[in-house]
Design an enzyme around this catalytic site. Structure first.
Site, short mmCIF file in Angstrom:
data_model
loop_
_atom_site.label_atom_id
_atom_site.label_comp_id
_atom_site.label_asym_id
_atom_site.label_seq_id
_atom_site.Cartn_x
_atom_site.Cartn_y
_atom_site.Cartn_z
CD GLU A 121 16.63 79.60 3.19
OE1 GLU A 121 17.23 80.61 3.58
OE2 GLU A 121 17.17 78.49 3.03
CE LYS A 123 17.78 90.09 0.31
NZ LYS A 123 18.13 90.97 1.39
CG ASP A 125 15.48 94.66 5.96
OD1 ASP A 125 16.68 94.65 5.62
OD2 ASP A 125 14.74 95.65 5.82
CE1 TYR A 238 22.41 83.57 5.27
CE2 TYR A 238 20.67 84.69 6.49
CZ TYR A 238 21.89 84.72 5.84
OH TYR A 238 22.58 85.89 5.75
CE LYS A 325 16.22 93.73 -1.66
NZ LYS A 325 17.07 94.65 -2.10
CB CYS A 417 -5.57 123.33 22.28
SG CYS A 417 -6.42 121.92 21.55
CB CYS A 420 -10.49 123.02 23.00
SG CYS A 420 -9.04 122.82 24.04
CB CYS A 435 -4.48 120.38 24.59
SG CYS A 435 -6.11 120.91 25.10
CB CYS A 441 -9.73 119.36 24.60
SG CYS A 441 -9.08 119.28 22.92
S1 IVH Z 1 21.65 83.28 1.66
C1 IVH Z 1 25.42 82.79 -0.68
N1 IVH Z 1 19.31 83.42 2.84
O1 IVH Z 1 20.37 88.97 2.29
C2 IVH Z 1 24.12 82.97 -0.01
N2 IVH Z 1 20.61 85.39 2.71
O2 IVH Z 1 20.92 90.47 -0.16
C3 IVH Z 1 24.13 84.08 0.91
N3 IVH Z 1 19.58 87.34 3.81
O3 IVH Z 1 23.83 88.52 2.24
C4 IVH Z 1 22.94 84.45 1.58
N4 IVH Z 1 17.78 86.31 4.49
O4 IVH Z 1 22.60 88.96 4.56
C5 IVH Z 1 20.41 84.08 2.47
N5 IVH Z 1 17.24 83.38 3.91
C6 IVH Z 1 18.34 84.04 3.53
C7 IVH Z 1 18.52 85.40 3.83
C8 IVH Z 1 19.67 86.06 3.39
C9 IVH Z 1 18.44 87.46 4.48
C10 IVH Z 1 20.54 88.44 3.59
C11 IVH Z 1 21.98 88.06 3.70
C12 IVH Z 1 22.49 88.22 2.31
C13 IVH Z 1 21.61 89.30 1.79
C14 IVH Z 1 21.61 89.37 0.29
#
Ligand code: IVH
Length: 679
Positions: A121, A123, A125, A238, A325, A417, A420, A435, A441
Site C-alpha cells: 500500500e 504510505k 504522509d 487502511y 521509506k 528594479c 530595469c 517593479c 521592464c
Molecule cells: S498500517 C499496525 N498502512 O504510517 C499497522 N500505516 O510510519 C499500522 N501510514 O502509523 C499502520 N499509510 O500513520 C499503515 N497504508 C498504510 C499507511 C500507514 C500511512 C502511517 C500510519 C502509521 C505510520 C507508520
C-alpha cells in the site's frame, strides 16, 4: 574489575543513548503536539536508527519510555483524552532492499512457510486516526497520541467528507457489522488543497505551512470545527482495531469491506515474494509525483490475518508489516547568494542560490523564498545552513535555516528594479513588492510571454524560454500580440534558424489560434485569474465579447469569483493598452473556441444554483462539484440570474436575499433527492 577501556565504551554509549533519547522526545513533542518539527523526517529517522543500534549494542533492557519503544507523544491538554479500544501501533522502517529481504526472511522463518502473500500500500504522509463506530454510527475520533490514548477530535473529523457518520450496512448474507468497530486510517491534505490554503488571502501574513502533513495536523487540531471544514481534509482507511478482525480474513478483503462501508481506500498491489515487493516499491516511486497527495514510502503487509496473529508484534510495531521509506526528500545545504527575480506581474521574488545537493534524486541549486516576510521567517541569509525539500513533486523549497547565526544579517530589499531600474511599489495590504516598469521592464515582458505560450495556456510548443528572451532583448516585440505579428521569415537571417524549425513554430502558432476560451483567458495573465477561474468565466460567458461587456454583478454570479477577481477582470479590460492587445490578437486570427455545454437531462441542468448554510449529510463543496457534473451552474452569490437557492442550517444573508428577489428555495433533503436521482 572490567578493563578500563570497556567501562569507557559503555559510559560513552550510555551518554550518547541519553542524549539521543532526550533529543528524540523533544522532536516527538515538537512534531506531534506543536506541529512544528525542527528537523527533517529523514534526520529524525537517522537519529532513531542510531538509538536502536546503540540500545542493541548496550544489550540492556530498554525502558518503555525510550523513543524506540513509544509511538508519537502523549496527548496535549487542549483536547480531551480518549483511550483507544486497541492500541495504535506504528511501523518499523526499511530503508534498503536488504532491510526488506530481512523482513521477509524473519516472517518466512517464524512461520516456516515459503510462499506468502503480501499486500503493498502507498504510505500516505498524514496523521493516523482511530474512528470508533457503535452500531455503525461514528461516536469518537481520536488522534494516535501515545498509541494507547489520543486526543478527541470528533467534531473536527465529522467535517471530513471521506469519513462516513453512518456506515453502509453490509448486504444480507455478508458478515454483520460488529457492535463496536474501530477503523484506522490516515487523514491527509491533497497537494491541491495545500497549495490553495497557503495562497488564501485570509492567510496572508500568516506563516505558510511547510508541507501538507503539517497543514493537515494544524487543520485537525482546531478548536473551531468550521476552520477544519474549510481546510478540505481527506481520509484513507487502511486498518481496523477493536471488533475489526471479525469482518475479514485478510488485508485485501478488509480493504474491500471498508470500501463497502463507505470509506475511501487506496489502490494496492498483491505480491508473493521479495522481488514483487521491490518492483511495487519502484512502481509507486515512479507514480509518486502524479498522485494527488503525498506519500513518503510504501507499506508491506502480510495479507492473511491468521498468519499476522501468529507472528504478533514487538514493542511499537507489528512484525507482519514494515514501511519501506522513499529516499530522503529533505537535505541540508548552504546558501551561496540571494538574488531578486522579477515576475510576470512585476513582483520581486527573492531566490536562494545554494550549494547543489541531491534531493529525492534531483540536483537542486535554487529555490524561491517567495517574499521578504517568508525570507525573514525562515531566517535565510547568505551563508545560512538550510533544509531543502522537494515538496512531493518537482518544486524545491527552503524549509528553514538551522543553526542560525544570531549575528548574521538578512538581505534587504533592493531600492529599484534589479532588471530595469524602475522604482518599486507595494500595493495596500500586500506583502509583495513590485517593479513599476510594466511591459517596458524586459523581465516582466519575458515572463508574460512565457506564461502566454505555456502548456496550460496557449501551449505554443516550439517557443522555448531562450528564444523568447532573445525576442525581447533584441526588441523584436513589445507585447504578447507581437508574437503573432512578428515576421518569422526574418529568423533565417537573424538567428540562422533552419527552415524546419521556423515552419514548426509557424504551425504551432497557427494551431494555438483555436484554443478553448478558458485557456485564452488564462493566457492573458489577468491578475487572480488562474486556470480554474478562467474556465469558470468561459463557461459562464461563452464568448470573449460577452465577458468584455460584463459588469460586476454578472461577474460575481460566476462560481468562485469574488469581488477581488471581479475587480481584476474589470480593470484588465478597462485598460486601453490591454484592449489594444486583445484587438490585435483577434485581428491576427485568434478565435477562441466556445465551451461546449455539458449534455445532461437532469432537472437542474443549465440552472444557476446557490448553496448556502451548512448541510449535515453532505459537504457543501462536494455537493457543488456533484451539481456541476450534472451541468448545473453552482454559483457563489445570489443575484437576479440565480434560479434556485438550496439552504442548509443557519443560512443567512443569501437566503434573505433569495426571498427578497423571489427566488425558489429548496432544502437539504431536496438536494439529496436531486443528487440521488442522477445516480
Ligand atoms: S498500517 C499496525 N498502512 O504510517 C499497522 N500505516 O510510519 C499500522 N501510514 O502509523 C499502520 N499509510 O500513520 C499503515 N497504508 C498504510 C499507511 C500507514 C500511512 C502511517 C500510519 C502509521 C505510520 C507508520
Amino acid at each position: 574489575m572490567l578493563p578500563l577501556s570497556v567501562v569507557d565504551v559503555s559510559t560513552a554509549l550510555r551518554q550518547r543513548i541519553e542524549v539521543l533519547r532526550s533529543e528524540l522526545c523533544e522532536h516527538n513533542y515538537r512534531y506531534y503536539i506543536l506541529d512544528q518539527a525542527s528537523i527533517s523526517d529523514a534526520q529524525y529517522d537517522t537519529l532513531l536508527q542510531e538509538l536502536e543500534v546503540l540500545e542493541a549494542e548496550l544489550g540492556e533492557p530498554v525502558p518503555a519510555s525510550s523513543p524506540t519503544q513509544t509511538v508519537g507523544a502523549p496527548p496535549s491538554q487542549v483536547f480531551q483524552s480518549r483511550s483507544h479500544g486497541e492500541a495504535l501501533l506504528s511501523l518499523a522502517n526499511a530503508f534498503s532492499s536488504d532491510d526488506v529481504t530481512a523482513f521477509v526472511q524473519r516472517i518466512t522463518d517464524a512461520l516456516s512457510m515459503q510462499e506468502l502473500s503480501f499486500i503493498v500500500e502507498p504510505k500516505v504522509d498524514g496523521l493516523a486516526i482511530n474512528l470508533r463506530y457503535e452500531s455503525g454510527k461514528l461516536t469518537v475520533a481520536a488522534t494516535r497520541g501515545d498509541g494507547t490514548t489520543g486526543e478527541d477530535v470528533t467534531d473536527n473529523v465529522r467535517t471530513i467528507g471521506d469519513i462516513p457518520w453512518q456506515l453502509i450496512e453490509p448486504e444480507s448474507g455478508a458478515t454483520e457489522l460488529p457492535d463496536v468497530l474501530e477503523v484506522r486510517g490516515e487523514i491527509y491534505m491533497s497537494r491541491a488543497s495545500f497549495g490553495r490554503l497557503n495562497e488564501r488571502k485570509d492567510r496572508e501574513g500568516a506563516a505558510p505551512f511547510a508541507n501538507p502533513r503539517n497543514a493537515a495536523a494544524g487543520a485537525l487540531r482546531q478548536l473551531d470545527a468550521r476552520v477544519t471544514a474549510n481546510r478540505r481534509l481527506q481520509f484513507f482507511a487502511y486498518g481496523v482495531g477493536l471488533g475489526g478482525r471479525k469482518i475479514a480474513s485478510s488485508q485485501s478483503e478488509l480493504l474491500e469491506r471498508l470500501a463497502n462501508f463507505g470509506f475511501a481506500v487506496q489502490q494496492t498491489h498483491c505480491v508473493t515474494d521479495v522481488e514483487g515487493l521491490l518492483a511495487s516499491y519502484q512502481q509507486l516511486m515512479q507514480q509518486r509525483s502524479s498522485l494527488p497527495y503525498e506519500i513518503d514510502g510504501v507499506v508491506y503487509k502480510l495479507n492473511n490475518f491468521a498468519l499476522q496473529e501468529r507472528i504478533g508484534a514487538v514493542a511499537r510495531s507489528p512484525r507482519w508489516a514494515i514501511a519501506h521509506k522513499f529516499p530522503a526528500q529533505e537535505v541540508v545545504t548552504y546558501v551561496k547568494a540571494i538574488i531578486w527575480q522579477v515576475g510576470r506581474t512585476g513582483v520581486l521574488t527573492p531566490v536562494a542560490e545554494m550549494d547543489p545537493v541531491a534531493v529525492g534524486g534531483v540536483i537542486v541549486s535554487r529555490a524561491t523564498l517567495h517574499n521578504m516576510d517568508e525570507l525573514t521567517r525562515k531566517q535565510v541569509y547568505v551563508g545560512a545552513k538550510v533544509i531543502v525539500r522537494r515538496a512531493g513533486d518537482v518544486i524545491p523549497e527552503v524549509v528553514r535555516a538551522i543553526d542560525v547565526d544570531a549575528m548574521a544579517e538578512l538581505p534587504e530589499l533592493p531600492e529599484q528594479c534589479p532588471v530595469c531600474a524602475a522604482s518599486l511599489f507595494r500595493s495596500d495590504g500586500e506583502v509583495a513588492v513590485r517593479c513599476s516598469g510594466g511591459l517596458s521592464c524586459p523581465a516582466q515582458l519575458i515572463e508574460r510571454l512565457r506564461h502566454f505560450v505555456s502548456r496550460g495556456a496557449m501551449d505554443i510548443e516550439s517557443m522555448g524560454d531562450k528564444f523568447i528572451a532573445q525576442l525581447v532583448e533584441e526588441k523584436k516585440l513589445v507585447d504578447i500580440a507581437g508574437l503573432y505579428e512578428f515576421d518569422y521569415n526574418t529568423l533565417y537571417e537573424w538567428q540562422g534558424m533552419g527552415e524546419r524549425r521556423i515552419s514548426k513554430m509557424q504551425a504551432a502558432l497557427a494551431t494555438s489560434k483555436q484554443r478553448p476560451l478558458g485557456r485564452f483567458l488564462y493566457a492573458l495573465g489577468i491578475r487572480h485569474v488562474g486556470v480554474t477561474t478562467a474556465a469558470s468565466l468561459a463557461d459562464q460567458f461563452g464568448s470573449l465579447d460577452a465577458l468584455m461587456q460584463s459588469d460586476e454583478e454578472m461577474l460575481l454570479a460566476v462560481p468562485d469569483v469574488g469581488s477581488e477577481v471581479a475587480g481584476a477582470v474589470l480593470s484588465f479590460f478597462a485598460e486601453p493598452h490591454n484592449r489594444d492587445v486583445v484587438e490585435r490578437l483577434l485581428a491576427a486570427g485568434i478565435d477562441p473556441e466556445a465551451p461546449k455545454k455539458k449534455a445532461s437531462n437532469h432537472p437542474l441542468a443549465g440552472k444557476t444554483v446557490v448553496l448556502t448554510g451548512s448541510f449535515s449529510a453532505i459537504n457543501r463543496r462536494v455537493a457543488q462539484e456533484q451539481l456541476r457534473a450534472l451541468g448545473v451552474r453552482a454559483s457563489g452569490s445570489v443575484s437576479k440570474q440565480t434560479d434556485l437557492v438550496i439552504a442548509g442550517e443557519k443560512a443567512g444573508s443569501k437566503l434573505t436575499k433569495a426571498r427578497e428577489l423571489g427566488i425558489e428555495v429548496a432544502d437539504e433533503l431536496q438536494l439529496l433527492a436531486w443528487l440521488h436521482s442522477s445516480e
